[in-house]
Design an enzyme around this catalytic site. Structure first.
Site, short mmCIF file in Angstrom:
data_model
loop_
_atom_site.label_atom_id
_atom_site.label_comp_id
_atom_site.label_asym_id
_atom_site.label_seq_id
_atom_site.Cartn_x
_atom_site.Cartn_y
_atom_site.Cartn_z
CG ASP A 1 -2.30 0.60 0.88
OD1 ASP A 1 -2.37 1.84 0.83
OD2 ASP A 1 -3.27 -0.15 0.68
CG HIS B 1 -5.24 3.95 0.77
ND1 HIS B 1 -4.87 2.63 0.64
CD2 HIS B 1 -6.49 4.04 0.26
CE1 HIS B 1 -5.86 1.95 0.08
NE2 HIS B 1 -6.86 2.79 -0.16
CB SER C 1 -9.94 0.64 -0.77
OG SER C 1 -9.33 1.59 0.06
#
Length: 744
Positions: A136, A210, A521
């Site tokens: 990520d 994120h 997500s």
């Protein structure tokens, strides 16, 4: 682009580097020593570039742990020449991928407190000993979600490390965060302006938040005393496997909302396989275009991880609610759809007669006392009517939505959007009320306002409503099946909460609050956390067995028994293309009774059938010259996935499945068929009898069009094998195609 005269010459062409990055996949490693693997890669490059010096300069990455391949900067003609080398199986362009961006566990029945009775969380000691690898955007290690208080030793099989780089050092790791690496060379080589330390952390440190959110959702430690509006005092936030370890592989960067390159993502897979992760959470993906390259983006690297027993969990994508928008469609990937929670962020709108309406908002500012409200459907006179008022805007038709910054700039003090359920939302300034009403409620309020000479309303800060009165839906943004690449393989596989989750936020100049609600997500790490628990509970289960357990025990309803619906335009009951098997069921998943297992032979079948692999490619991929494509008579419909999807039914078709007993040794299962409307479905045999010597049995399902005589849309049903204790359910999705390539 305008010149000095004001003439518009159109957009600039995209930047094309002189030496783009290409990825060469060679299959399974031929040497155990990674140095020898890398040297063989350099020799291949040298055969085209002429010298070892040029080969070293060209090389971006050598993939030498989990599989064999390399990324290199080359001229297009050089890449084409190298593609013909006998050891090269696949040539890929270095495509750009995007990030597919805690009430969750109470909602799913896995309570937040560590003292909960015999649950999957309790039985696995909350994931202690499991290692979840996350590919990520990095991690903010100082967050309380990564506290290691009470943690045991780092697992002995762990080989990874925490690197030292820009504002990050090994001291930022602990017994919770046990690995942190970063990969940027593949992306930087293809950018016109390289990412540098003025715009990003050139280290595992997270810059856009994120990766921190994903990591905490999968395995965040307990964080207590949450004090957000509507949350009870002492509320707790945690991840799915709160005592699992985390390893971060930063391959995505804060460019255009989050950008990753295939070369960097592959290197992350390569290292994660070597380091010893137990599960991989990969919230990235490309588009759903029907091309082989899209299928290869992360799929081939993921296959090597799965073949080594590491489940790979990835999102269905955020391009919903269009049909065939799902990504990450390979059968070895666990593909996750997103649902809402039983939680609503509601703002009260009060009229002068005390009549009230509930809107959706995250407004946390002071109460706005009774103020004039003006209705508008366009922007034509917003500068004349806005000052000191609340604007009620109908978002309909081709008119662009009125944005809150325009209202605020013209002196407005609030904005009420009246919209269809599936319409997109806009970013709202901090402490400025943007309130959403659906068309029915908004029309009622509008009618009431229009019958009065003047109308004032009061707006209150939002509060959280939790419980069965709040409907759960498949999110509008969650991508839908069927797969455009392989429509006979049902995708997505499973659904999990992905919206309005409570996750940590990295500090920023604009907002230093530690916690916010966010994240479509986030459904992927919800499942990754559950998979980590299942790996501990059932260490001998394959990734396919784990996927099967999730799919066959999933719920078609929310935890309160209400059928799941879909968000995105007109409401409808959700089906298999919205949520796969259904909403993950933590109560049942650890004891599914039967599983539909698969191994590398099944995946070879898929590659040969759908990706047109040859015997040579199969042998290279597996590292075994005896592995070849199955006979031409083998149907993709017989792949042992936990679903039956037939996209082109003309006459009678029989498919085969095999189930493995993981429940009581002596057991008898009988089929229960819910046939899709109008179709005939027959199962044989009528019983499956398992005992000590027979724990694996095959059965057939024969399907015919029944009453259908024309090309139809997909219809949905199910097949359940039941022993009166377990109900092992798989979705059935059928569509007729009497006339080829013709759909109404």
């Amino acid at each position: 682009m305008d010149d000095a005269s004001g003439i518009n010459f159109g957009p600039l062409p995209p930047f094309v580097p002189e030496f783009p990055v290409y990825i060469f996949y060679l299959g399974e490693r031929k040497h155990d020593d990674p140095n020898l693997v890398t040297q063989s890669h350099l020799e291949i490059l040298k055969s085209v570039l002429g010298s070892e010096e040029a080969a070293n300069k060209s090389m971006v990455y050598s993939y030498h742990h989990g599989f064999s391949g390399f990324a290199a900067k080359l001229k297009p003609a050089e890449a084409e020449k190298l593609k013909k080398h006998p050891e090269v199986i696949i040539l890929l362009e270095n495509r750009k991928l995007g990030l597919q961006t805690t009430r969750t566990w109470d909602y799913l029945g896995q309570f937040s407190t560590p003292t909960s009775s015999k649950s999957l969380l309790h039985e696995t000691n909350m994931g202690s000993g499991a290692i979840i690898g996350v590919i990520d955007s990095g991690i903010w290690s100082e967050s309380g979600s990564f506290d290691d208080d009470g943690y045991g030793p780092i697992p002995k099989h762990w080989k990874g490390q925490c690197v030292s780089a820009d504002q990050f050092s090994p001291a930022d790791c602990n017994k919770k965060l046990i690995g942190a690496k970063y990969y940027i060379d593949g992306l930087n080589a293809d950018l016109e302006t390289s990412i540098n330390s003025t715009t990003e952390y050139l280290s595992p440190r997270d810059h856009n938040g994120h990766g921190t959110q994903v990591s905490s959702t999968a395995a965040g430690s307990f964080v207590s005393n949450m004090t957000l509006p509507g949350l009870s005092s002492g509320s707790i936030m945690r991840g799915g496997a709160p005592k699992a370890h985390i390893a971060m592989y930063k391959a995505c960067w804060d460019v255009e909302g989050g950008m990753c390159s295939v070369a960097d993502v592959w290197k992350s897979f390569d290292e994660a396989i070597h380091d010893g992760v137990d599960v991989l959470s990969v919230s990235v993906g490309g588009s759903a275009l029907k091309t082989l390259d899209v299928e290869i983006d992360i799929a081939i690297a993921a296959l090597h991880a799965v073949n080594k027993g590491i489940p790979v969990v990835s999102p269905a994508g955020n391009e919903g609610s269009r049909s065939s928008s799902v990504i990450n469609v390979s059968p070895w990937i666990l593909t996750v759809a997103a649902t809402t929670l039983d939680r609503s962020f509601s703002t009260l709108i009060t009229l002068e007669n005390n009549k009230t309406y509930l809107g959706q908002s995250l407004y946390t500012g002071p109460e706005i006392s009774f103020t004039d409200v003006i209705c508008t459907g366009d922007h034509s006179n917003v500068d004349q009517i806005t000052k000191g008022k609340v604007i009620m805007h109908f978002s309909m038709g081709p008119v662009r939505p009125l944005t809150p910054d325009v209202v605020q700039k013209n002196g407005g003090i609030g904005l009420i959007y009246v919209r269809n359920p599936g319409d997109s939302r806009v970013d709202c300034p901090v402490n400025f009320p943007c309130i959403y009403l659906d068309m029915e409620v908004g029309s009622e309020l509008y009618t009431y306002i229009q019958t009065r000479s003047s109308m004032k309303i009061k707006i209150s800060p939002y509060k959280t409503i939790i419980g069965e009165s709040v409907a759960s839906k498949v999110a509008k943004s969650s991508a839908r099946g069927p797969s455009s690449f392989s429509p006979a393989i049902l995708k997505p596989d499973i659904a999990a909460p992905g919206l309005t989750l409570l996750t940590p936020r990295i500090p920023t100049d604009e907002d230093t609050s530690e916690f916010v609600y966010s994240g479509t997500s986030m459904a992927t790490p919800v499942i990754a956390g559950i998979v980590a628990l299942l790996k501990i509970s059932h260490p001998n289960w394959s990734p396919a067995a784990i996927k099967s357990a999730l799919v066959t025990t999933a719920m078609k309803t929310d935890p309160y028994g209400e059928r799941l619906t879909v968000d995105g335009g007109n409401y409808k009951v959700a089906d298999a293309f919205d949520y796969g098997g259904g909403l993950v069921n933590l109560e049942k998943v650890t004891d599914p009774g039967l599983v539909y297992d698969m191994d590398i032979n099944d995946y070879i079948h898929y590659l040969c059938s759908q990706a047109l692999y040859t015997d040579k490619k199969v042998s290279a991929l597996t590292g075994n010259v005896n592995n070849k494509c199955p006979s031409s008579y083998s149907s993709i419909l017989d792949l042992n996935v936990p679903s039956i999807t037939i996209p082109d039914l003309k006459g009678t078709v029989t498919v085969t499945r095999t189930v493995t007993n993981v429940g009581r040794v002596k057991s008898v299962y009988k089929p229960v068929i819910e046939a899709p409307f109008g179709f005939n479905v027959v199962v044989s045999p009528k019983k499956l009898k398992f005992n000590k010597t027979r724990n694996k049995l095959a059965f057939t399902v024969t399907v015919s069009p029944g009453s259908h005589r024309v090309n139809t849309a997909f219809y949905f049903g199910s097949l359940t094998w039941s022993d009166k204790v377990h109900n092992v359910t798989i979705p059935i999705s059928l569509r007729t195609r009497f006339i080829d390539n013709f759909f109404l």
